[in-house]
Design an enzyme around this catalytic site. Structure first.
Site, PDB file in Angstrom:
ATOM      1  N   ASP A  89     -47.101   8.030 -71.401  1.00 51.32           N
ATOM      2  CA  ASP A  89     -48.496   9.557 -71.424  1.00 51.32           C
ATOM      3  C   ASP A  89     -49.587   9.318 -71.263  1.00 51.32           C
ATOM      4  O   ASP A  89     -50.226   8.699 -70.907  1.00 51.32           O
ATOM      5  CB  ASP A  89     -48.627   9.229 -72.749  1.00 51.32           C
ATOM      6  CG  ASP A  89     -49.935   9.839 -73.853  1.00 51.32           C
ATOM      7  OD1 ASP A  89     -49.318  10.077 -74.883  1.00 51.32           O
ATOM      8  OD2 ASP A  89     -48.985  11.563 -72.989  1.00 51.32           O
ATOM      9  N   CYS A  98     -53.214   9.756 -71.297  1.00 50.61           N
ATOM     10  CA  CYS A  98     -53.527  10.026 -72.574  1.00 50.61           C
ATOM     11  C   CYS A  98     -54.825   9.482 -72.693  1.00 50.61           C
ATOM     12  O   CYS A  98     -55.307   8.620 -71.638  1.00 50.61           O
ATOM     13  CB  CYS A  98     -52.592   8.699 -73.452  1.00 50.61           C
ATOM     14  SG  CYS A  98     -52.850   8.763 -75.206  1.00 50.61           S
ATOM     15  N   ASN A 156     -50.316   7.736 -82.626  1.00 56.55           N
ATOM     16  CA  ASN A 156     -51.515   7.379 -83.133  1.00 56.55           C
ATOM     17  C   ASN A 156     -52.368   8.645 -82.358  1.00 56.55           C
ATOM     18  O   ASN A 156     -54.042   8.633 -81.951  1.00 56.55           O
ATOM     19  CB  ASN A 156     -51.991   6.044 -82.026  1.00 56.55           C
ATOM     20  CG  ASN A 156     -51.695   6.424 -80.423  1.00 56.55           C
ATOM     21  OD1 ASN A 156     -51.630   7.451 -80.300  1.00 56.55           O
ATOM     22  ND2 ASN A 156     -52.160   5.095 -80.274  1.00 56.55           N
ATOM     23  N   LEU A 190     -56.634  14.442 -84.354  1.00 51.61           N
ATOM     24  CA  LEU A 190     -58.192  15.902 -83.962  1.00 51.61           C
ATOM     25  C   LEU A 190     -59.382  14.807 -84.805  1.00 51.61           C
ATOM     26  O   LEU A 190     -58.705  15.378 -86.204  1.00 51.61           O
ATOM     27  CB  LEU A 190     -57.151  16.835 -84.021  1.00 51.61           C
ATOM     28  CG  LEU A 190     -59.050  17.770 -83.909  1.00 51.61           C
ATOM     29  CD1 LEU A 190     -57.718  19.794 -83.642  1.00 51.61           C
ATOM     30  CD2 LEU A 190     -60.026  18.359 -84.376  1.00 51.61           C
ATOM     31  N   GLU A 191     -59.708  14.564 -85.080  1.00 47.49           N
ATOM     32  CA  GLU A 191     -60.400  14.102 -85.995  1.00 47.49           C
ATOM     33  C   GLU A 191     -62.274  14.731 -86.215  1.00 47.49           C
ATOM     34  O   GLU A 191     -63.601  15.328 -84.856  1.00 47.49           O
ATOM     35  CB  GLU A 191     -61.330  12.972 -85.932  1.00 47.49           C
ATOM     36  CG  GLU A 191     -60.583  11.573 -86.132  1.00 47.49           C
ATOM     37  CD  GLU A 191     -61.053   9.927 -86.419  1.00 47.49           C
ATOM     38  OE1 GLU A 191     -60.446   9.594 -86.910  1.00 47.49           O
ATOM     39  OE2 GLU A 191     -61.965   9.566 -86.222  1.00 47.49           O
ATOM     40  N   HIS A 231     -57.820  12.936 -79.458  1.00 48.18           N
ATOM     41  CA  HIS A 231     -57.018  11.733 -78.785  1.00 48.18           C
ATOM     42  C   HIS A 231     -55.776  12.281 -78.679  1.00 48.18           C
ATOM     43  O   HIS A 231     -54.617  12.567 -79.202  1.00 48.18           O
ATOM     44  CB  HIS A 231     -57.126  10.521 -79.292  1.00 48.18           C
ATOM     45  CG  HIS A 231     -56.150   9.450 -78.888  1.00 48.18           C
ATOM     46  ND1 HIS A 231     -55.230   8.893 -79.560  1.00 48.18           N
ATOM     47  CD2 HIS A 231     -55.454   8.854 -77.451  1.00 48.18           C
ATOM     48  CE1 HIS A 231     -54.935   7.962 -78.835  1.00 48.18           C
ATOM     49  NE2 HIS A 231     -55.213   8.124 -77.885  1.00 48.18           N
ATOM     50  N   HIS A 244     -57.169   7.451 -70.203  1.00 48.36           N
ATOM     51  CA  HIS A 244     -56.964   5.750 -70.809  1.00 48.36           C
ATOM     52  C   HIS A 244     -55.760   5.357 -70.071  1.00 48.36           C
ATOM     53  O   HIS A 244     -55.587   4.541 -70.535  1.00 48.36           O
ATOM     54  CB  HIS A 244     -57.656   4.753 -72.074  1.00 48.36           C
ATOM     55  CG  HIS A 244     -56.652   6.368 -73.050  1.00 48.36           C
ATOM     56  ND1 HIS A 244     -57.477   6.450 -73.941  1.00 48.36           N
ATOM     57  CD2 HIS A 244     -55.532   6.142 -73.452  1.00 48.36           C
ATOM     58  CE1 HIS A 244     -57.032   7.018 -74.976  1.00 48.36           C
ATOM     59  NE2 HIS A 244     -55.903   6.596 -74.302  1.00 48.36           N
ATOM     60  N   ASN A 245     -54.579   6.419 -69.590  1.00 48.01           N
ATOM     61  CA  ASN A 245     -53.162   6.121 -69.123  1.00 48.01           C
ATOM     62  C   ASN A 245     -53.853   6.536 -67.682  1.00 48.01           C
ATOM     63  O   ASN A 245     -52.842   7.520 -67.277  1.00 48.01           O
ATOM     64  CB  ASN A 245     -52.734   6.193 -69.907  1.00 48.01           C
ATOM     65  CG  ASN A 245     -51.873   5.560 -70.776  1.00 48.01           C
ATOM     66  OD1 ASN A 245     -52.681   4.888 -71.231  1.00 48.01           O
ATOM     67  ND2 ASN A 245     -50.928   5.743 -71.489  1.00 48.01           N
ATOM     68  N   HIS A 296     -60.300   0.867 -74.546  1.00 48.12           N
ATOM     69  CA  HIS A 296     -59.809   1.988 -74.736  1.00 48.12           C
ATOM     70  C   HIS A 296     -59.920   2.312 -76.587  1.00 48.12           C
ATOM     71  O   HIS A 296     -60.149   3.080 -76.952  1.00 48.12           O
ATOM     72  CB  HIS A 296     -58.377   2.223 -74.522  1.00 48.12           C
ATOM     73  CG  HIS A 296     -57.094   2.352 -74.875  1.00 48.12           C
ATOM     74  ND1 HIS A 296     -56.854   1.238 -75.586  1.00 48.12           N
ATOM     75  CD2 HIS A 296     -55.935   3.611 -75.347  1.00 48.12           C
ATOM     76  CE1 HIS A 296     -55.482   0.958 -75.586  1.00 48.12           C
ATOM     77  NE2 HIS A 296     -55.804   1.876 -76.385  1.00 48.12           N
TER      78      HIS A 296
END
Lengths: 142, 482
Positions: free
Chosen positions: B104, B107, B211, B214-215, B244, B338-339, B405
């Protein structure tokens, strides 16, 4: 298989012959993504894969299913696989797989969806001949 | 390779450098070119799977690696590189490895503020989350609302978030608050396969699964009020939004394509690796450059993806609260990868004590850039919350400007599903004040808080190591996941 992959999913598939192994591995891959009982057979796709080694054949076969899943937004529940080994010197030597796969366009309202699969990984990937047939171990990236 | 945790006794090969820095010397395994360093408290270290140490010492074997192979405090077992792995390579002598980036590609995490409070949002929360769930597709095979043609997709691959600005999905200020302004230079759509394009063309503006989430969150604590204020986080109970997700099918296929093609390439350059998932190519080779160009293209799609989702989120809030997004103060705090692998300027101390400066290719897999005065976002589980931090000079010195992360898993998805029922978890979360919509109850169970390490401990570790410092924390009140 719960103790070999933390972030992702591992499965073991068996088959009395190669075709059965591939069908079971395909079903296991699809079952990570949805309850197969909820997927009908309303669309059909055919494809061929050629590879010299059996491991590469299975890897590419499962990868093709994952690719079709996203390209067509479909999940598959029924598979017809034919595999033969071509030893002819002037053709490319190796395995030839012909697949016909059936499934349905994904409908979140009817299909019991689980986790999306991003890719097949090489980690602990195995295809082995066993006494009663074949066994494969695959870890999928979720 | 084991996911068993072992004990501190079984990890006696680790040398303690400080309270939060542990070293595995290069004598530990044949082929290690540099030591490995793990950033973690003793508690986090004792809970790390043994496979993590195996993997990070494998990374230390890769050609052209500079100084150390790092593992962040949330480190856990991955493909080739552990998740939480950071490794920098010389541009001429070093390699690029898809396993050091992940399937990913890009990501990442995005944080937005609003000027709303919990009190204002709670009465509308179910409607808001339901609307978000309908406007931001998630789950297996989800398709976005944006219908792109091939040419437009190629533009997105090159322009990333800039494409979104041109087409009305971004505000000017947004781009200033995205890593690399949302566009990594050097992207080349021609290096992305037909399959990857076909896989991803209908997925822009979707969340994915696993994982990803959307928060809708509330600010729980503010640790540095003046820094928080500068970033738009001004009070406890302020409503924020966190996204995320990554590059979806396009990125995943790029990862698969190049993992496959690099296998044949390594023999050509006489590279051998201890783990098949560490396949790589010299960064200076045509093959290495091709992958980097494809990776950048996929990364730009991920930036665009998060930007389009941001646009949808603004629309939804606007619809529910009857005000324009600007009137609701819906601003982007920051967006981090973060990737990824990035070419960056660094200064480091060689083994002989001499300092060197130069450009390095830094792989961050499940790790976040943490440059001085750059916001970093570390996401926790959907039950526990997330953090906003600020990068530091120390991070540049210690980990090539990198931090953790997320919180990392403690148990496999299969184990989590055995212990937890998705519907029961949904109800439990509702009782705790978190309204969830999910495309998959089994997927929800896999993401339960108990399946993840304690985020507060991970954040404490990076703060103790000086890699990033806490600015604010957030807890979810609404969550959408695939």
């Amino acid at each position: 298989m719960e103790n070999i992959a933390t972030a992702d999913v591992a499965f073991q598939a068996d088959g009395g012959n190669l075709e059965e192994l591939f069908v079971n591995a395909a079903k296991a891959t699809m079952a990570v993504m949805a309850d197969l009982k909820t997927i009908k057979s309303t669309v059909e796709f055919k494809f061929q894969i050629s590879q010299e080694k059996l491991e590469d054949l299975l890897f590419d076969f499962l990868s093709e299913l994952i690719f079709l899943k996203d390209k067509q937004s479909v999940l598959f529940s029924k598979f017809d696989i034919q595999i033969h080994y071509d030893t002819a010197q002037y053709h490319s030597k190796g395995y030839k797989l012909e697949a016909t796969v059936w499934g349905e366009v994904i409908d979140p309202n009817r299909h019991r969806l689980r986790s999306d699969v991003k890719a097949v990984t090489w980690h602990l990937f195995k295809v082995e001949k066993k006494n009663q047939g074949y066994q494969a171990q695959v870890i999928l990236d979720i | 390779m084991s996911i068993a945790k072992g004990t501190m006794e079984s990890k006696s090969f680790l040398k303690k450098i400080s309270e939060v820095i542990w070293e595995i010397p290069s004598s530990y395994k044949a082929g290690m070119r540099v030591p490995a360093r793990i950033i973690a408290t003793e508690k986090l270290l004792s809970g790390m799977e043994e496979g993590v140490f195996e993997q990070i010492t494998n990374v230390a074997c890769l050609p052209g690696i500079v100084r150390y192979a790092f593992c962040m405090p949330d480190g856990h077992w991955g493909y080739g590189f552990p998740i939480g792995g950071v490794a920098a390579f010389d541009l001429e002598e070093g390699i690029i490895s898809p396993g050091g980036i992940g399937f990913d590609i890009n990501c990442g995490m995005r944080l937005m503020t609003t000027n709303l409070t919990v009190k204002e949002v709670l009465p509308h929360l179910p409607k808001l989350v339901d609307l978000l769930f309908s406007r931001v597709p998630s789950g297996v095979g989800s398709r976005g609302f944006l219908k792109l043609n091939r040419k437009e997709l190629e533009e997105v691959m090159v322009e990333g978030a800039s494409w979104c600005l041109k087409h009305g999905f971004a505000q000017e200020l947004d781009l200033e608050n995205i890593e690399e302004q949302g566009k990594i230079a050097g992207a080349d759509p021609l290096k992305v396969s037909q399959k990857a394009k076909e896989r991803g063309i209908a997925q822009l503006g979707t969340l994915g699964s696993g994982n990803h989430y959307l928060e809708v969150q509330k600010v729980a604590q503010i640790f540095d009020p003046s820094a928080a204020l500068r970033l738009g986080v001004n009070s406890v109970d302020q409503i924020t939004i966190m996204i995320h997700c990554g590059s979806r099918g396009l990125g995943h296929q790029v990862g698969t394509d190049y993992l496959r093609s690099f296998e044949g390439v390594m023999a050509k350059y006489e590279i051998s690796v201890p783990d098949r998932q560490l396949v790589c190519a010299p960064f200076s080779s045509p093959e290495g450059k091709n992958y980097y160009a494809a990776m950048a293209a996929a990364a730009n799609c991920a930036f665009a993806n998060r930007q389009i989702i941001t646009h949808r989120v603004r629309e939804c809030f606007s619809q529910i609260f009857g005000k324009k997004p600007e009137e609701l103060g819906m601003n982007l705090v920051y967006d981090v990868c973060h990737n990824i692998a990035k070419v960056e300027d660094h200064r480091w101390q060689k083994e002989d004590g001499q300092w060197q400066t130069g450009k390095l290719l830094v792989h961050r897999k499940g790790a976040t850039r943490s440059f001085p005065d750059q916001p970093a976002i570390i996401g926790g589980s959907m039950e526990t919350g997330s953090y906003l931090l600020m990068g530091t000079e120390t991070a540049l010195e210690v980990t090539f400007g990198s931090t953790a992360h997320g919180s990392g898993r403690t148990m496999s998805r299969t184990q989590a599903k055995k212990q937890i029922r998705g519907k029961e978890l949904e109800e439990k979360m509702r009782q705790e004040g978190i309204y969830v919509r999910t495309a998959s109850y089994s997927g929800l169970a896999e993401e339960a808080g108990v399946a993840y390490k304690n985020i507060a401990e991970v954040v404490e570790a990076v703060e103790l190591a000086g890699l990033s410092r806490k600015i604010a924390s957030f807890t979810p009140i609404g969550n959408i996941k695939g």
